[in-house]
Motif scaffolding. Structure first.
Motif, PDB file in Angstrom:
ATOM      1  N   LEU A  42      27.543  43.664  43.582  1.00 61.55           N
ATOM      2  CA  LEU A  42      28.839  43.301  43.006  1.00 61.55           C
ATOM      3  C   LEU A  42      29.625  44.542  42.607  1.00 61.55           C
ATOM      4  CD1 LEU A  42      30.744  41.061  42.053  1.00 61.55           C
ATOM      5  CD2 LEU A  42      29.537  41.096  39.859  1.00 61.55           C
ATOM      6  N   VAL A  43      28.949  45.516  41.999  1.00 59.56           N
ATOM      7  CA  VAL A  43      29.623  46.765  41.624  1.00 59.56           C
ATOM      8  C   VAL A  43      30.132  47.487  42.870  1.00 59.56           C
ATOM      9  CG1 VAL A  43      29.241  49.060  40.645  1.00 59.56           C
ATOM     10  CG2 VAL A  43      28.387  47.047  39.461  1.00 59.56           C
ATOM     11  N   GLU A  44      29.300  47.558  43.903  1.00 55.56           N
ATOM     12  CA  GLU A  44      29.726  48.219  45.150  1.00 55.56           C
ATOM     13  C   GLU A  44      30.933  47.521  45.758  1.00 55.56           C
ATOM     14  OE1 GLU A  44      26.492  48.440  47.886  1.00 55.56           O
ATOM     15  OE2 GLU A  44      25.201  49.470  46.456  1.00 55.56           O
ATOM     16  N   ALA A  45      30.904  46.198  45.824  1.00 56.45           N
ATOM     17  CA  ALA A  45      32.014  45.455  46.426  1.00 56.45           C
ATOM     18  C   ALA A  45      33.299  45.622  45.620  1.00 56.45           C
ATOM     19  CB  ALA A  45      31.649  43.982  46.532  1.00 56.45           C
ATOM     20  N   MET A  46      33.188  45.589  44.307  1.00 57.60           N
ATOM     21  CA  MET A  46      34.387  45.750  43.481  1.00 57.60           C
ATOM     22  C   MET A  46      34.944  47.158  43.594  1.00 57.60           C
ATOM     23  SD  MET A  46      33.375  43.488  40.128  1.00 57.60           S
ATOM     24  CE  MET A  46      34.979  43.590  39.331  1.00 57.60           C
ATOM     25  N   THR A  47      34.083  48.150  43.699  1.00 52.25           N
ATOM     26  CA  THR A  47      34.532  49.534  43.858  1.00 52.25           C
ATOM     27  C   THR A  47      35.225  49.721  45.201  1.00 52.25           C
ATOM     28  OG1 THR A  47      32.688  50.258  42.481  1.00 52.25           O
ATOM     29  CG2 THR A  47      33.779  51.935  43.803  1.00 52.25           C
ATOM     30  N   GLU A  48      34.653  49.133  46.263  1.00 52.83           N
ATOM     31  CA  GLU A  48      35.275  49.227  47.590  1.00 52.83           C
ATOM     32  C   GLU A  48      36.644  48.571  47.624  1.00 52.83           C
ATOM     33  OE1 GLU A  48      32.589  47.566  50.419  1.00 52.83           O
ATOM     34  OE2 GLU A  48      31.113  49.175  50.173  1.00 52.83           O
ATOM     35  N   ARG A  49      36.832  47.501  46.870  1.00 55.65           N
ATOM     36  CA  ARG A  49      38.118  46.794  46.826  1.00 55.65           C
ATOM     37  C   ARG A  49      39.140  47.495  45.953  1.00 55.65           C
ATOM     38  NH1 ARG A  49      38.861  42.288  50.232  1.00 55.65           N
ATOM     39  NH2 ARG A  49      36.799  41.493  50.659  1.00 55.65           N
ATOM     40  N   GLY A  50      38.719  48.507  45.219  1.00 53.58           N
ATOM     41  CA  GLY A  50      39.660  49.261  44.389  1.00 53.58           C
ATOM     42  C   GLY A  50      39.860  48.696  42.995  1.00 53.58           C
ATOM     43  N   VAL A  51      38.936  47.872  42.541  1.00 53.13           N
ATOM     44  CA  VAL A  51      39.028  47.343  41.179  1.00 53.13           C
ATOM     45  C   VAL A  51      38.730  48.473  40.213  1.00 53.13           C
ATOM     46  CG1 VAL A  51      38.049  45.642  39.570  1.00 53.13           C
ATOM     47  CG2 VAL A  51      38.304  45.074  41.985  1.00 53.13           C
ATOM     48  N   SER A  52      39.464  48.515  39.101  1.00 51.70           N
ATOM     49  CA  SER A  52      39.304  49.611  38.143  1.00 51.70           C
ATOM     50  C   SER A  52      37.885  49.621  37.565  1.00 51.70           C
ATOM     51  CB  SER A  52      40.308  49.474  37.005  1.00 51.70           C
ATOM     52  OG  SER A  52      39.988  48.374  36.187  1.00 51.70           O
ATOM     53  N   PHE A  53      37.473  50.789  37.124  1.00 51.12           N
ATOM     54  CA  PHE A  53      36.138  50.940  36.556  1.00 51.12           C
ATOM     55  C   PHE A  53      35.975  50.085  35.311  1.00 51.12           C
ATOM     56  CE2 PHE A  53      33.301  53.016  33.509  1.00 51.12           C
ATOM     57  CZ  PHE A  53      32.122  52.974  34.224  1.00 51.12           C
ATOM     58  N   GLY A  54      37.001  50.011  34.485  1.00 48.06           N
ATOM     59  CA  GLY A  54      36.929  49.225  33.258  1.00 48.06           C
ATOM     60  C   GLY A  54      36.688  47.749  33.528  1.00 48.06           C
ATOM     61  N   ALA A  55      37.401  47.201  34.510  1.00 48.40           N
ATOM     62  CA  ALA A  55      37.231  45.788  34.853  1.00 48.40           C
ATOM     63  C   ALA A  55      35.852  45.542  35.457  1.00 48.40           C
ATOM     64  CB  ALA A  55      38.315  45.349  35.825  1.00 48.40           C
ATOM     65  N   THR A  56      35.395  46.460  36.297  1.00 53.99           N
ATOM     66  CA  THR A  56      34.070  46.326  36.892  1.00 53.99           C
ATOM     67  C   THR A  56      32.996  46.362  35.818  1.00 53.99           C
ATOM     68  OG1 THR A  56      34.842  47.402  38.908  1.00 53.99           O
ATOM     69  CG2 THR A  56      32.465  47.318  38.577  1.00 53.99           C
ATOM     70  N   TYR A  57      33.107  47.316  34.912  1.00 59.16           N
ATOM     71  CA  TYR A  57      32.125  47.436  33.829  1.00 59.16           C
ATOM     72  C   TYR A  57      32.129  46.190  32.950  1.00 59.16           C
ATOM     73  CZ  TYR A  57      29.765  48.997  29.642  1.00 59.16           C
ATOM     74  OH  TYR A  57      28.915  49.089  28.586  1.00 59.16           O
ATOM     75  N   LEU A  58      33.302  45.688  32.631  1.00 62.61           N
ATOM     76  CA  LEU A  58      33.405  44.505  31.781  1.00 62.61           C
ATOM     77  C   LEU A  58      32.718  43.303  32.425  1.00 62.61           C
ATOM     78  CD1 LEU A  58      34.601  43.253  29.198  1.00 62.61           C
ATOM     79  CD2 LEU A  58      36.621  42.704  30.545  1.00 62.61           C
ATOM     80  N   LEU A  59      32.960  43.081  33.701  1.00 67.31           N
ATOM     81  CA  LEU A  59      32.366  41.941  34.385  1.00 67.31           C
ATOM     82  C   LEU A  59      30.854  42.087  34.514  1.00 67.31           C
ATOM     83  CD1 LEU A  59      32.753  39.259  35.868  1.00 67.31           C
ATOM     84  CD2 LEU A  59      32.962  40.581  37.963  1.00 67.31           C
ATOM     85  N   VAL A  60      30.385  43.232  34.949  1.00 70.44           N
ATOM     86  CA  VAL A  60      28.951  43.419  35.169  1.00 70.44           C
ATOM     87  C   VAL A  60      28.192  43.426  33.845  1.00 70.44           C
ATOM     88  CG1 VAL A  60      27.199  45.006  36.077  1.00 70.44           C
ATOM     89  CG2 VAL A  60      29.278  44.542  37.368  1.00 70.44           C
TER      90      VAL A  60
END
Length: 109
Positions: A42-60
């Motif tokens: 999920l982290v890899e996919a969100m990073t590839e899509r360009g989702v901000s680090f803050g949003a990725t961290y919050l979700l995971v």
């Protein structure tokens, strides 16, 4: 129509059913993601899509919170059982077991 102190109307009831259905669908989607998706993927996919680090961290971090809390609660329960916490018996006996032994009579139970 009055139900206790509430005034219930047909349009209001229909709207409540629609909103309840939406919330239920969102909850089921969240639980399906939680049960099937690897956090690393999920982290890899969100990073590839360009989702901000803050949003990725919050979700995971939210997704990993429940298993960590369960593990911590199990550790606490196990430690309390080792110290003599009673999990069986009547509710009154379990409540009484939570209190400290204040005298010789109490500790002789």
């Amino acid at each position: 129509m009055f139900v206790g102190p509430l005034d219930v109307s047909e349009p209001g009831l229909a709207r409540a059913v629609v909103l309840g259905g939406r919330i239920t669908a969102i909850l089921f989607a969240f639980l399906a993601v939680l049960a099937t998706v690897s956090h690393a993927r999920l982290v890899e996919a969100m990073t590839e899509r360009g989702v901000s680090f803050g949003a990725t961290y919050l979700l995971v971090s939210t997704l990993t919170l429940v298993p960590r809390l369960r593990a911590r609660a199990a550790q606490i329960l196990e430690a309390q059982q080792c110290r003599g916490l009673q999990l069986r018996g009547s509710p009154w006996a379990r409540v009484a077991a939570l209190g400290p032994s204040c005298c010789r009579w109490c500790s002789a139970r």
